[in-house]
Scaffold this motif. Structure first.
Motif, PDB file in Angstrom:
ATOM      1  N   GLY A 272       0.779  -1.232   0.000  1.00  0.00           N
ATOM      2  CA  GLY A 272       0.000   0.000   0.000  1.00  0.00           C
ATOM      3  C   GLY A 272       0.807   1.275   0.000  1.00  0.00           C
ATOM      4  O   GLY A 272       0.244   2.360   0.145  1.00  0.00           O
ATOM      5  N   LEU A 273       2.145   1.189  -0.168  1.00  0.00           N
ATOM      6  CA  LEU A 273       2.949   2.411  -0.216  1.00  0.00           C
ATOM      7  C   LEU A 273       2.659   3.180  -1.501  1.00  0.00           C
ATOM      8  O   LEU A 273       2.531   2.583  -2.581  1.00  0.00           O
ATOM      9  CB  LEU A 273       4.439   2.080  -0.152  1.00  0.00           C
ATOM     10  N   PRO A 274       2.540   4.489  -1.404  1.00  0.00           N
ATOM     11  CA  PRO A 274       2.288   5.288  -2.609  1.00  0.00           C
ATOM     12  C   PRO A 274       3.437   5.137  -3.610  1.00  0.00           C
ATOM     13  O   PRO A 274       4.601   5.012  -3.215  1.00  0.00           O
ATOM     14  CB  PRO A 274       2.197   6.730  -2.079  1.00  0.00           C
ATOM     15  N   PRO A 275       3.147   5.158  -4.914  1.00  0.00           N
ATOM     16  CA  PRO A 275       4.206   5.021  -5.921  1.00  0.00           C
ATOM     17  C   PRO A 275       5.298   6.083  -5.785  1.00  0.00           C
ATOM     18  O   PRO A 275       6.478   5.789  -6.034  1.00  0.00           O
ATOM     19  CB  PRO A 275       3.443   5.180  -7.246  1.00  0.00           C
ATOM     20  N   VAL A 276       4.921   7.302  -5.389  1.00  0.00           N
ATOM     21  CA  VAL A 276       5.926   8.360  -5.240  1.00  0.00           C
ATOM     22  C   VAL A 276       6.937   7.994  -4.169  1.00  0.00           C
ATOM     23  O   VAL A 276       8.152   8.213  -4.326  1.00  0.00           O
ATOM     24  CB  VAL A 276       5.232   9.703  -4.904  1.00  0.00           C
ATOM     25  N   VAL A 277       6.467   7.410  -3.066  1.00  0.00           N
ATOM     26  CA  VAL A 277       7.369   7.007  -1.992  1.00  0.00           C
ATOM     27  C   VAL A 277       8.268   5.862  -2.436  1.00  0.00           C
ATOM     28  O   VAL A 277       9.476   5.847  -2.174  1.00  0.00           O
ATOM     29  CB  VAL A 277       6.559   6.602  -0.740  1.00  0.00           C
ATOM     30  N   VAL A 278       7.668   4.872  -3.116  1.00  0.00           N
ATOM     31  CA  VAL A 278       8.444   3.713  -3.573  1.00  0.00           C
ATOM     32  C   VAL A 278       9.547   4.150  -4.535  1.00  0.00           C
ATOM     33  O   VAL A 278      10.708   3.755  -4.405  1.00  0.00           O
ATOM     34  CB  VAL A 278       7.521   2.681  -4.250  1.00  0.00           C
ATOM     35  N   VAL A 279       9.176   4.975  -5.502  1.00  0.00           N
ATOM     36  CA  VAL A 279      10.157   5.408  -6.508  1.00  0.00           C
ATOM     37  C   VAL A 279      11.177   6.364  -5.904  1.00  0.00           C
ATOM     38  O   VAL A 279      12.391   6.209  -6.103  1.00  0.00           O
ATOM     39  CB  VAL A 279       9.434   6.072  -7.702  1.00  0.00           C
ATOM     40  N   GLY A 280      10.724   7.337  -5.146  1.00  0.00           N
ATOM     41  CA  GLY A 280      11.631   8.355  -4.625  1.00  0.00           C
ATOM     42  C   GLY A 280      12.545   7.870  -3.527  1.00  0.00           C
ATOM     43  O   GLY A 280      13.718   8.250  -3.467  1.00  0.00           O
ATOM     44  N   ARG A 281      12.024   7.011  -2.636  1.00  0.00           N
ATOM     45  CA  ARG A 281      12.814   6.614  -1.476  1.00  0.00           C
ATOM     46  C   ARG A 281      13.715   5.417  -1.752  1.00  0.00           C
ATOM     47  O   ARG A 281      14.818   5.334  -1.224  1.00  0.00           O
ATOM     48  CB  ARG A 281      11.889   6.302  -0.303  1.00  0.00           C
ATOM     49  N   ASN A 282      13.252   4.492  -2.568  1.00  0.00           N
ATOM     50  CA  ASN A 282      13.991   3.244  -2.759  1.00  0.00           C
ATOM     51  C   ASN A 282      14.526   3.060  -4.179  1.00  0.00           C
ATOM     52  O   ASN A 282      15.729   2.890  -4.375  1.00  0.00           O
ATOM     53  CB  ASN A 282      13.094   2.043  -2.395  1.00  0.00           C
ATOM     54  N   VAL A 283      13.621   3.099  -5.143  1.00  0.00           N
ATOM     55  CA  VAL A 283      14.014   2.757  -6.503  1.00  0.00           C
ATOM     56  C   VAL A 283      15.039   3.733  -7.063  1.00  0.00           C
ATOM     57  O   VAL A 283      16.080   3.329  -7.596  1.00  0.00           O
ATOM     58  CB  VAL A 283      12.772   2.716  -7.422  1.00  0.00           C
ATOM     59  N   LEU A 284      14.778   5.025  -6.947  1.00  0.00           N
ATOM     60  CA  LEU A 284      15.674   6.024  -7.519  1.00  0.00           C
ATOM     61  C   LEU A 284      17.043   5.967  -6.865  1.00  0.00           C
ATOM     62  O   LEU A 284      18.074   6.037  -7.549  1.00  0.00           O
ATOM     63  CB  LEU A 284      15.066   7.422  -7.367  1.00  0.00           C
TER      64      LEU A 284
END
Length: 318
Positions: free
Chosen positions: A223-235
């Motif tokens: 349920g994590l927002p995509p912005v958090v997933v991409v900004g905090r981990n993926v990027l």
């Protein structure tokens, strides 16, 4: 301690590399058709006795190994020799010209990063859809376009056509910040766009690989927002690979600055080096080439350190 040990290993590995650079520059200059004695006396007005005396006084008749050892010893003392044309110490000329080249390189790097990171991220998020297709086509065109060709287009469009920027010349930042910014914008953008195009493609590939990993699907399923997933981990994880390429791209920026400075009449290392080659001033050419080579090596050392910091897995396996 692991990081310090790896850092020490990197620094020690630079010693043979720098010696190899000095040897290469020394051999190329010694076997070039340029004669420092003829350049010093402007050729036509010098007698054979004057040329021989100049060669003896400057050690040009000594055996090559002796000349090389003396050359390296002088470099270790910060002595790059004296210009045979202007009679100025080459170190003083480098001190005057280097700051402009550094400004141009850093400005081009910042523009390249600012352009490439968002484009690479958008391209990966919209994979195989129209934003991705457009960005991939534009970035491919940017990779294929040389910096000098981009510079010509920008001058024709924004300088000659729109009159927004000067076509050439340099204004010191101490004299006018606005004038400095105007004189540096087109050269920096010309230098940055090919690098931005390459980094965009690398960031896009790295982001796609990260987005396909299990932890991303788990985070999204939680349920994590995509912005958090991409900004905090993926990027953060995806930028480790582009970071390793950044050192080589900085080398491209330094090399490209030689051509760009000449095109825009900027009194940096590039324009001075071209002038030194035309004048046959071997001492200046040696000094400029070695300075750029050492700068390239040091930049890659800094990138290696940043890579160690950004990639904890590498430290744990070392």
């Amino acid at each position: 301690m692991i990081v310090l040990r790896m850092l020490l290993g990197r620094v020690l590995s630079l010693v043979p590399l720098l010696l190899g650079v000095t040897l290469f520059v020394f051999v190329v200059m010694r076997f070039s058709p340029t004669d420092p004695a003829l350049a010093a006396f402007d050729g036509a007005n010098a007698t054979d006795e004057q040329l021989d005396r100049f060669r003896r006084e400057n050690g040009l008749l000594d055996p090559l190994p002796v000349q090389y050892v003396r050359f390296v010893w002088q470099l270790m003392q910060g002595d790059f020799g004296t210009s045979v044309i202007t009679k100025q110490p080459v170190a003083d000329i480098i001190t005057t010209a280097l700051p402009l080249t550094v400004q141009l390189t850093l400005m081009g790097l910042v523009i390249g990063i600012v352009v490439s990171v968002p484009l690479g991220v958008i391209s990966a998020i919209f994979r195989d859809r129209w934003p991705d297709q457009v960005i991939r086509i534009v970035s491919l065109a940017g990779v294929a376009a040389p910096a000098f060709w981009i510079a010509l287009l920008l001058v024709q469009w924004l300088a000659v056509g729109e009159g927004l920027f000067p076509t050439s010349g340099y204004v010191s930042i101490n004299d006018s910040f606005t004038g400095w910014l105007n004189s540096m914008t087109l050269p920096a953008v010309s230098l940055a766009l090919p690098v931005a195009a390459q980094l965009t493609r690398i960031i896009r590939t790295s982001m796609v690989e990260e987005l396909d990993k299990d932890y991303v699907r788990t985070a999204r399923g939680g349920g994590l927002p995509p912005v958090v997933v991409v900004g905090r981990n993926v990027l953060r994880n995806a930028l480790v690979t582009p970071l390793t390429v950044l050192g080589l791209r900085l080398g491209y920026l330094l090399g490209g600055a030689v051509v760009i400075e000449t095109m825009f009449a900027l009194p940096g290392m590039g324009q001075n080096m071209i002038q030194a080659v035309n004048d046959g001033d071997s001492s200046k050419v040696q000094g400029f080439v070695i300075t750029i080579a050492v700068g390239f090596v040091l930049v890659n050392l800094i990138v290696d350190i940043l890579y160690l910091i950004a990639n904890p897995r590498l430290r744990s396996h070392s």
